[in-house]
Scaffold this active site. Structure first.
Site, short mmCIF file in Angstrom:
data_model
loop_
_atom_site.label_atom_id
_atom_site.label_comp_id
_atom_site.label_asym_id
_atom_site.label_seq_id
_atom_site.Cartn_x
_atom_site.Cartn_y
_atom_site.Cartn_z
N VAL A 1 -3.35 0.29 4.97
CA VAL A 1 -4.65 0.94 4.94
C VAL A 1 -5.78 0.00 4.54
O VAL A 1 -6.91 0.44 4.34
CB VAL A 1 -4.64 2.17 4.00
CG1 VAL A 1 -3.60 3.17 4.45
CG2 VAL A 1 -4.40 1.76 2.55
N LYS A 2 -5.49 -1.29 4.43
CA LYS A 2 -6.53 -2.24 4.03
C LYS A 2 -7.46 -2.57 5.20
O LYS A 2 -7.22 -2.17 6.34
CB LYS A 2 -5.89 -3.51 3.48
CG LYS A 2 -5.14 -3.31 2.16
CD LYS A 2 -6.08 -2.82 1.06
CE LYS A 2 -5.45 -2.87 -0.32
NZ LYS A 2 -4.33 -1.95 -0.52
N ASN A 3 -8.52 -3.32 4.92
CA ASN A 3 -9.51 -3.63 5.96
C ASN A 3 -8.92 -4.44 7.11
O ASN A 3 -9.40 -4.37 8.23
CB ASN A 3 -10.68 -4.40 5.36
CG ASN A 3 -11.53 -3.55 4.44
OD1 ASN A 3 -11.02 -2.71 3.71
ND2 ASN A 3 -12.84 -3.77 4.46
#
Length: 372
Positions: A181-183
């Site tokens: 779910v990180k950038n």
């Protein structure tokens, strides 16, 4: 009623194709894709060296190993972070020294670090909470004055800037996350960047069990045959990245800046729509930073009531985070941190991802505007 998720990653078609290409190649472990990803990542952030690992947790652990953390060494750190930041200190039998946070940014408070520095202090661990860079000038001045290492947990800060320089470009040890779910989502994985050649070479060995040459390097002989001999002189870990993850990461990196621009648009829409609502406060942004906006956090009166109301309306929210020093595992290192202990009861993370439509954000804001 369609649910609005807190997180929802996007993997580009180019990344999916790159993944398929690697799967068909016959080389899916640590190999050429990982090397290329390291080179491209280092160039992107402006660091001399980048070392790919299988998670940011692994990267933080290797950072502590690379600076030769000893049992009893004190690591100054923040309580408001995912537990990985501080659990790795326990891996090395270090002592986490929790310092309170700034009430406006929720980053570690540099003004409170100095009084915690003693002879046993070996490093400062700072976290760029929500992707908003910490006040690094002050932190680095303290580290220079006292001969301390600085380790930057950049899990939220992929693409962020501090005084017009990319986070990860300085002389500290920086660790990024490619969690789902990180950038820059790759499913998992991480990257350690540094300008220190000794640190980089140490981490390269330690990520692959202390082996002096990885498998791919041992195939690059003159006659292309496999060179089986290698040396092991230290205890290492199985922390390396594989080429599947690296291939995804290389493609995701190409669209990162554009996607971060959209994240800023989402934040701007939220702020405009939520402005002036009683019981809602925004965190502050510095004039000399550019946040990566990994999460959008607000302060809300009766926070838990708001979470329940939004849940009843199909809107997923989060709380980032429960103060680490209050977990039982850190009980012997517990200290009074009034800002962290107060503010965590007010903070709520609203949905922020690239599949959000403007109408989704307005639906969230209208539910909040209706009271809770």
């Amino acid at each position: 009623m369609e649910r609005i998720d807190l997180f929802k990653p996007i993997i580009t078609e180019a990344a999916i194709e790159a993944n398929n290409r690697v799967l068909r190649s016959g080389w899916i472990g640590l190999g050429p894709e990982t090397k290329k990803f390291e080179e491209e990542f280092a160039e992107y952030v402006g660091a001399k060296y980048a070392v790919a690992v299988n998670s940011a947790t692994a990267g933080l652990h290797l950072a502590l190993k690379a600076i030769d953390t000893q049992p009893g060494d004190e690591i100054i750190t923040t309580p408001l972070t995912f537990v990985s930041t501080n659990i790795v200190i326990l891996y090395e039998k270090g002592i986490p020294v929790f310092v309170d946070i700034e009430p406006d940014t929720l980053n570690i408070d540099p003004q409170k670090i100095k009084k915690e520095i003693i002879r046993e202090t070996s490093a400062i661990m700072c976290v760029h909470y929500r992707g908003h860079p910490c006040e690094m000038d002050t932190i680095e001045d303290l580290s220079d004055d006292h001969g301390l290492w600085v380790i930057e947990d950049c899990a939220h800060a992929m693409g962020a800037e501090y005084k017009r320089r990319k986070v990860g470009s300085g002389n500290n040890i920086c660790v990024f996350s490619f969690h789902a779910v990180k950038n820059l989502p790759c499913g998992d994985g991480g990257m350690l960047t540094t300008n220190n050649e000794v640190i980089a070479k140490t981490v390269e060995r330690l990520r692959w069990l202390g082996i002096s040459k990885d498998t791919y390097s041992r195939t690059k002989t003159i006659d292309k045959s496999y060179a089986w001999r290698y040396w092991i002189e230290e205890v290492g870990y199985k922390y390396y990245m594989n080429d599947i993850t690296a291939a995804i990461g290389r493609e995701q990196l190409k669209v990162l800046d554009k996607e971060n621009e959209r994240r800023q648009e989402v934040v701007n829409i939220y702020k405009e729509a939520l402005y002036g609502i009683p019981g809602i406060k925004f965190l502050e942004d510095g004039d000399d930073v550019r946040s990566a906006n990994h999460i959008f956090v607000i302060k809300a009166e009766r926070r838990d009531d708001l979470i329940l109301k939004l849940k009843e309306n199909g809107i997923t929210t989060g709380v980032h985070y429960y103060p680490n020093h209050l977990y039982p595992i850190f009980e012997e290192y517990r200290t009074e941190l009034p800002v962290a202990e107060s503010v965590w009861k007010e903070i709520i993370s609203l949905p922020l991802h690239l599949q959000l439509k403007d109408r989704d954000m307005l639906r969230v804001c209208n539910r909040i505007r209706g009271g809770w």
